[in-house]
Structures are given as C-alpha cells and as structure tokens.
Design a protein around this motif. Structure first.
Motif, PDB file in Angstrom:
ATOM      1  N   GLN A  31       4.355   8.996   0.265  1.00  0.00           N
ATOM      2  CA  GLN A  31       3.618  10.091   0.729  1.00  0.00           C
ATOM      3  C   GLN A  31       4.490  11.243   1.747  1.00  0.00           C
ATOM      4  OE1 GLN A  31      -0.251   9.001   2.068  1.00  0.00           O
ATOM      5  NE2 GLN A  31       0.246   9.182   4.140  1.00  0.00           N
ATOM      6  N   ARG A  67      -4.902   6.145   1.661  1.00  0.00           N
ATOM      7  CA  ARG A  67      -4.507   6.244   0.314  1.00  0.00           C
ATOM      8  C   ARG A  67      -4.290   4.893  -0.198  1.00  0.00           C
ATOM      9  NH1 ARG A  67       1.236   8.767  -1.908  1.00  0.00           N
ATOM     10  NH2 ARG A  67       0.533   8.790  -4.172  1.00  0.00           N
ATOM     11  N   GLU A 104      -7.948   3.803  -1.569  1.00  0.00           N
ATOM     12  CA  GLU A 104      -8.174   4.400  -2.780  1.00  0.00           C
ATOM     13  C   GLU A 104      -7.987   3.481  -3.796  1.00  0.00           C
ATOM     14  OE1 GLU A 104      -6.452   8.215  -2.422  1.00  0.00           O
ATOM     15  OE2 GLU A 104      -7.904   8.891  -1.330  1.00  0.00           O
TER      16      GLU A 104
END
Length: 317
Positions: A65, A76, A79
């Motif tokens: 990212q 992230r 998730e």
C-alpha cells in the motif's frame, strides 16, 4: 485445516531488520498460522523482501500500500485476517521459536481473552511483569486486579482472542499511543475480560532504531498521544488502581512531549496543547519529582516558567 493464528507484521523501510524477524516467525514450533506482511509504501527493498518470503512459504500473505502509517497497515491486515487468534509483531523485532505455541496454549488452558509474554529489549532490559520476568510462571489478571498500564502497553508481544475483541481496528488518526489504546479498549471494553501474563521472555524488542516513530524529533503527529491518553483515561475511570497507573505514565509521557515541543521552538504554533501539557505537569508533579534531587526540581520549575532558558541549559549539559 482452518488457520488458528494470524500474525500481522507492518513493514516500512526495514530491509536491514525484516529478514531476521520473518525467519524467527517461520521457525515457530506452532505451525498453524498465517503471516500477513503489509509493506507500507517502503522506499527501500522491504517490499521485495516480503514478496520473496511469500514465494518460499505458503503461509505468507503480502499486501502493498501507499505509505499511510502503522495503524492503517495493521487495519488492512485485520481486514483479511482469518485466524481465531491474532498477534502483532513489529518488523524490526524477533520472537522465540515457542512464542506462538506458548501464547496459544496458555490461552486455551485458561480461557484468557488476551495473553502477553515478557520481552527483552536490545539493552537486555525486560518489561511487563517484573515479578515473573524470565521465569516459567504465569498469572491471570481480571479487570479489577490489573493495576499496571505497562501490562497493556504495546500490542506486540501479546495474543488476542478475536471473538473477545470489542474494537477490531486501530485509530488511524493516532500516530503515538494507538497500540496502548487498542489493548486498553479491548481489555476493558466488556465485562469479564481476563489477561494472561507469561513470565518467559519470548519477544525481543529493538529499542529506538533510526527511523522509528519513537526515535524521531518533535513533529505535529506526536501531539496525537495526548488524545490517546484522554481516551484511555475515560475507558479506565471506573478502575481506580489502573487509573493511578495511567496518570503516572501519562505524566511522564507529557513531560517528554513538552520538553520536545520546547526544544523544537514550535510551542507558539500549538498554544492550547502547550497550555494543557503545562497544566497536567503542574497538577501531577508528584509523579515526576518523587525522589528527585534539587537540580531536577529546579529544572522542572524552569521548564514550566521559563522554557527557553531551561532548554538552553539542557543543551549545554
């Protein structure tokens, strides 16, 4: 077989440290885990190192990212995490081969919601539970029994039962204190939570390497630590013993932050924050000055009344 543990490692410009961290995790005696690496927009070879490890072990998952900070990187990974248990490891730290096994076994045996190991830093100092440190002892704490904030400090070196978490994600607006807030929020977020502390030192922490958030000079993001402590105090206000520990650690954190702000010469940019820091230090000065000599007491008073003179004196030492 379903994945039991998700190991989350955010990584930013750690090419000199990441391989030893990953080697220590892939050498774990406990095998049923996924290793989620998040390259947070690194400008060195960190991303390539992550990809190389993914090619050699099917348990490794890699996310790339743009740079957004450690909280965003952890979020992230959360998730996509599939484990019933979650642990966080910093990319410049290493773990003992039995780290996962002993945390997982301890939680299964006791039903604890969070489990912590003791750790050693690069100076050989250990933390969390000094009475147990370096032993095979364990202790199970209830919410009313816990009275030391350091036992809920960094989110690293501990394992969380996913089903017990009331806050699964980190506050991305906080750049300092976000991990302590995460641990505190989840331990006190619902009644009956229990924390297991293992005496064994199974996590090795790299202290203040160049480039880490804690080693950087003052910047505006450091002031987010004030917000973190405000929220922590609100969470623990019904637990007097823990509130006392939070106050003590907050005062020392604010003392360091206030001196950094003055040394940067930017206190006029943040008048409200500077005022709050001074007020907190004045009201809770007994935490700082207990057992201190005359010189330390004079310097404390100078910082609160004539900050520029105090910083000049400190710079001459």
């Amino acid at each position: 077989m379903d994945t039991t543990v998700s190991v989350i490692v955010p990584a930013y410009n750690v090419e000199d440290y990441l391989p030893r961290c990953l080697d220590s995790l892939l050498a774990q005696t406990f095998r049923n885990f996924e290793l989620i690496l998040v390259d947070d927009g690194s400008s060195d070879t960190t991303g390539a190192i992550c990809d190389r490890y993914r090619e050699t072990d099917a348990r490794v998952r890699v996310l790339h990212q743009a740079n957004a900070g450690v909280s965003a990187a952890r979020n992230r990974a959360l998730e996509i995490a599939s484990g019933a248990f979650i642990t966080f490891v910093d990319a410049d730290d290493t773990t003992n081969p039995t780290y996962l096994e002993r945390l997982y076994t301890g939680m299964q045996d006791t039903g604890a919601d969070i489990a912590s190991v003791n750790w050693l830093d690069t100076n050989g100092r250990n933390a969390y539970d000094a009475a147990l440190a370096g032993t095979d002892g364990v202790r199970l704490y209830t919410q009313d029994e816990l009275s030391t904030l350091s036992l809920l400090g960094s989110c690293c070196g501990r394992m969380f039962r996913r089903a017990s978490l009331v806050q699964l994600f980190f506050d991305e607006d906080l750049f300092y204190g976000e991990d302590t807030l995460f641990s505190v929020c989840n331990f006190y977020g619902s009644k009956g939570m229990r924390l297991l502390v293992l005496g064994a030192c199974l996590y090795r922490y790299t202290r203040a390497r160049p480039g880490t958030a804690t080693s950087q000079p003052f910047n505006e993001r450091r002031l987010s630590q004030m917000k973190a402590y405000h929220r922590i105090r609100e969470i623990v206000k019904e637990h007097p013993a823990m509130l006392e520990s939070v106050t003590s650690m907050q005062v020392f954190a604010f003392w360091n932050l206030y001196r950094m702000l003055l040394r940067s010469g930017r206190e006029r940019e943040f008048p409200a924050e500077a005022k709050e820091l001074r007020r907190t230090l004045q009201e809770s000065r007994q935490y700082l000055l207990g057992g201190q000599g005359l010189r330390q007491r004079i310097m404390f008073r100078l910082y609160l009344t004539c900050g520029r003179l105090a910083t000049w004196i400190d710079s001459r030492r």
